[in-house]
Design an enzyme around this catalytic site. Sequence first.
Site, PDB file in Angstrom:
ATOM      1  N   ASP A 146      15.741 -16.337  48.449  1.00  0.00           N
ATOM      2  CA  ASP A 146      15.324 -17.725  48.239  1.00  0.00           C
ATOM      3  C   ASP A 146      13.823 -17.872  48.524  1.00  0.00           C
ATOM      4  OD1 ASP A 146      16.292 -20.545  47.847  1.00  0.00           O
ATOM      5  OD2 ASP A 146      15.409 -20.792  49.828  1.00  0.00           O
TER       6      ASP A 146
ATOM      7  N   GLU B  79      13.941 -15.093  43.773  1.00  0.00           N
ATOM      8  CA  GLU B  79      13.634 -16.399  43.201  1.00  0.00           C
ATOM      9  C   GLU B  79      12.165 -16.612  43.513  1.00  0.00           C
ATOM     10  OE1 GLU B  79      13.905 -21.133  43.691  1.00  0.00           O
ATOM     11  OE2 GLU B  79      13.752 -19.750  45.354  1.00  0.00           O
TER      12      GLU B  79
ATOM     13  N   ASP C  38      35.183 -23.285  48.940  1.00  0.00           N
ATOM     14  CA  ASP C  38      35.157 -22.400  50.114  1.00  0.00           C
ATOM     15  C   ASP C  38      35.416 -20.954  49.701  1.00  0.00           C
ATOM     16  OD1 ASP C  38      37.986 -22.494  49.674  1.00  0.00           O
ATOM     17  OD2 ASP C  38      38.065 -24.328  50.885  1.00  0.00           O
TER      18      ASP C  38
ATOM     19  N   ASP D 248      39.646 -29.952  51.334  1.00  0.00           N
ATOM     20  CA  ASP D 248      38.756 -30.951  51.952  1.00  0.00           C
ATOM     21  C   ASP D 248      37.719 -31.501  50.973  1.00  0.00           C
ATOM     22  OD1 ASP D 248      37.086 -28.800  51.662  1.00  0.00           O
ATOM     23  OD2 ASP D 248      36.429 -28.713  53.756  1.00  0.00           O
TER      24      ASP D 248
ATOM     25  N   ASP E 221      38.233 -25.083  45.836  1.00  0.00           N
ATOM     26  CA  ASP E 221      38.479 -25.616  47.185  1.00  0.00           C
ATOM     27  C   ASP E 221      39.908 -25.271  47.610  1.00  0.00           C
ATOM     28  OD1 ASP E 221      38.779 -27.208  49.452  1.00  0.00           O
ATOM     29  OD2 ASP E 221      38.976 -29.067  48.284  1.00  0.00           O
TER      30      ASP E 221
HETATM   31  C1  BGC Z   1      16.863 -23.119  46.300  1.00  0.00           C
HETATM   32  C2  BGC Z   1      17.062 -24.581  46.438  1.00  0.00           C
HETATM   33  C3  BGC Z   1      16.638 -24.971  47.830  1.00  0.00           C
HETATM   34  C4  BGC Z   1      15.228 -24.468  48.158  1.00  0.00           C
HETATM   35  C5  BGC Z   1      14.954 -24.497  49.615  1.00  0.00           C
HETATM   36  C6  BGC Z   1      15.358 -23.055  46.376  1.00  0.00           C
HETATM   37  O1  BGC Z   1      14.755 -22.121  45.794  1.00  0.00           O
HETATM   38  O2  BGC Z   1      17.371 -22.574  45.118  1.00  0.00           O
HETATM   39  O3  BGC Z   1      18.365 -24.988  46.159  1.00  0.00           O
HETATM   40  O4  BGC Z   1      16.644 -26.356  47.926  1.00  0.00           O
HETATM   41  O5  BGC Z   1      15.051 -23.165  47.737  1.00  0.00           O
HETATM   42  O6  BGC Z   1      15.653 -23.498  50.280  1.00  0.00           O
END
Ligand code: BGC
Length: 545
Positions: A213, A278, A40, A36, A32
Site C-alpha cells: 500500500d 501500489e 470475513d 454480522d 459474510d
Molecule cells: C489504499 C486505500 C487507502 C490508502 C491509505 C490506498 O492506496 O488502496 O484504500 O485508503 O491507501 O492506506
Amino acid sequence: MTETTNPAPPAADADWWRSAVVYQVYVRSFADADGDGVGDLRGIRERLPYLRDLGVDALWLTPFYTSPQVDAGYDVADYRDVDPLFGTLTDFDAMITDAHALGLRIIVDLVPNHTSSAHPWFQAALAAGPGSPERELYLFADGKGEHGELPPNDWESIFGGPAWTRLPDGQWYLHLFDPAQPDLNWRHPRVRAEFEGVLRFWLDRGVDGFRIDVAHGMIKAEGLPDVGFSSMTTGQRQSELLGKGRLPYFDQDEVHEIYRAWRPILDSYPGGRMAVAEAWAETPQRLARYIGPDELHQAFSFDFLDATWSADSFRKVIDTALAESTIVGAPTTWVLSNHDRQRHVTRYGDGEIGLRRARAAALLMLALPGCAYVYQGEELGLPEVLDLPDELRQDPAFLRTGESRDGCRVPIPWSGELAPYGFGPEGSELSWLPAPATWRALSVAAQTGVAGSTLELYRAALRIRHEHPALAGTTGGVTWLEGGPGMLAFSRTGGGTTLTCVVNISGAPALVEGYGRPLAASEDLTEQGSGHLLAVDAAAWFERR
Ligand code: BGC
C-alpha cells in the site's frame, strides 16, 4: 531453510506471478459467514471453490488486521493479528490451507506508510511527549508561526485538508491520509526492522505475496520542504499531481532502498513469493524503477485503468507499459478496477453501453502479456452504486472532500431474490452497505450457466487464457495489426498458433476477417462472407493455426 506453518503448494512454479490472474477480494464485501453484515475470512474460505471455478490463480486480500476501521482496515493497529470483525488467525490458517489445496495463492495487503493512531507505538509516542525517542518513529514536528500555531509545511492529505494535526502539547504530526493514520518515519531503523519482521510473520504463515500500500510514500524529502501550492493557496489540490508530477512526500529515490532490503527476504522463501506495488510516479519510467530483479515484482499500471475508451488511448498506454516492463524484465500488471476507483462499467459510460465496453475491456486485458488483476464483482459486470445515501457512506475521504469510494465497495450479490443477495448466511438481511435492487439479476447464481452472461464470459476467457499456447508467453510484446480507425487489433503467437484480439471502438459495426476462427466474443458475432461482423464496443478473440 525457513519453517513455514502453511507451506506453499508443492511443485510451485516460482515464476507463477508473471502471467497470473489475481482476483482482488475486498474482504468486508466478499462473503459474510457469521451474519454480522461484514465479509470475513470464513466467508472467503467457503467461496474458494467459486474462485477456483472462475479460473483465477491467486487472491489479493485487502487488510483484515486488527484495526479501528477508520479507513476500512488501512489503519492497522496490530500487523500480526486478525481483526475480530474478520475472524481469527486460525481462520486465516484454515483459509490459506484450503486455498493452496485448490491451487489458489494468497497475497495479503501490507500497509507500511502509516499505522493506525491506535497502534501501541503511536499511543506511546503521544504519551511520551515532544523530544522523546517514541516520537522519532513517526513524523512529529513543531509548527511555524510565533507560537507554532501554523503547520510545519503546506502538505495536504490525500483525503483533503492539511496533512498535519496539532496535539494539545503543541507539536504536529504528519498524516498523508486520515488523522487516524499517522505516517511512520522510515528513516528510523526500528521501523525498518519491524516491517521486515511483519513480512516474515506472514511469509511463515504461507502467504505467496504482498500488495504494498502507498509503496511510493514511505520516504519524505529531507527537511520536509513545501510543495509551493495547495487548495488553500491556489485552489489546486496537491493530489492532482499523483501520477503526473513530483511531490516531496512521494516517490523519493531513497524509497528504493527499502525494497532492495525486502527482496532478499522474499527470495529466501520457497515457491516464488512476490510483491506488487501500489505506486504512483510522475512517469512510466519512474514507476518501472519499483520493479525488477532486486526490488518488487510488479507495479499496477494505473495508466491502463485511466485510459479513456478510445483505441489510441489504449494503444499508447499498452505500448508504454510493455516497453518499460521489457527494459526491467518484469511483467506488466494490468488492472481495470479496484476498491479505490469508480467501477469501469460506470467509467466507460454506465448502463448498457458501460457494460458492453467493460466486457470488451476484459477480453482486451486478458489477452495482453503479463499479469492481470480482477476486482471482485467485475466478473459480474457490476456498476458503481452512485446513489448510496450520504449517511451510509463510510469512506473517511467523503467528509473531507465530498468524494467517496463506497460505491465500488458494495457487497457482492451471490444468489436469491432479496438484498443482500446471499452475501450473508441463509436469511441474513444485514450488509454494511446496501445492494441495489438491480443486482438481483447480476448475482452469481443468476449468471451461472447463462450463455452470454458476463460471468460466463470471464470463465471462458480465463480458461482460454490458461490453455492457449499463444497466451502462455509471459514476456515480449504484442504485434499490432492495422484494423482501421478506431479498431484495436493485436496478435500473439506461440505453440504454432496465433491468437488475435480485436476491439471495435470505431463507433460502427466492423467486418473482421483473416484472423481465423472465433474463440470468444463479448457480444454475438455475425458471420458475413468469409469474416465476422463485430458489433460496436465489442471485442473478440480469433485463432489461426
Ligand atoms: C489504499 C486505500 C487507502 C490508502 C491509505 C490506498 O492506496 O488502496 O484504500 O485508503 O491507501 O492506506
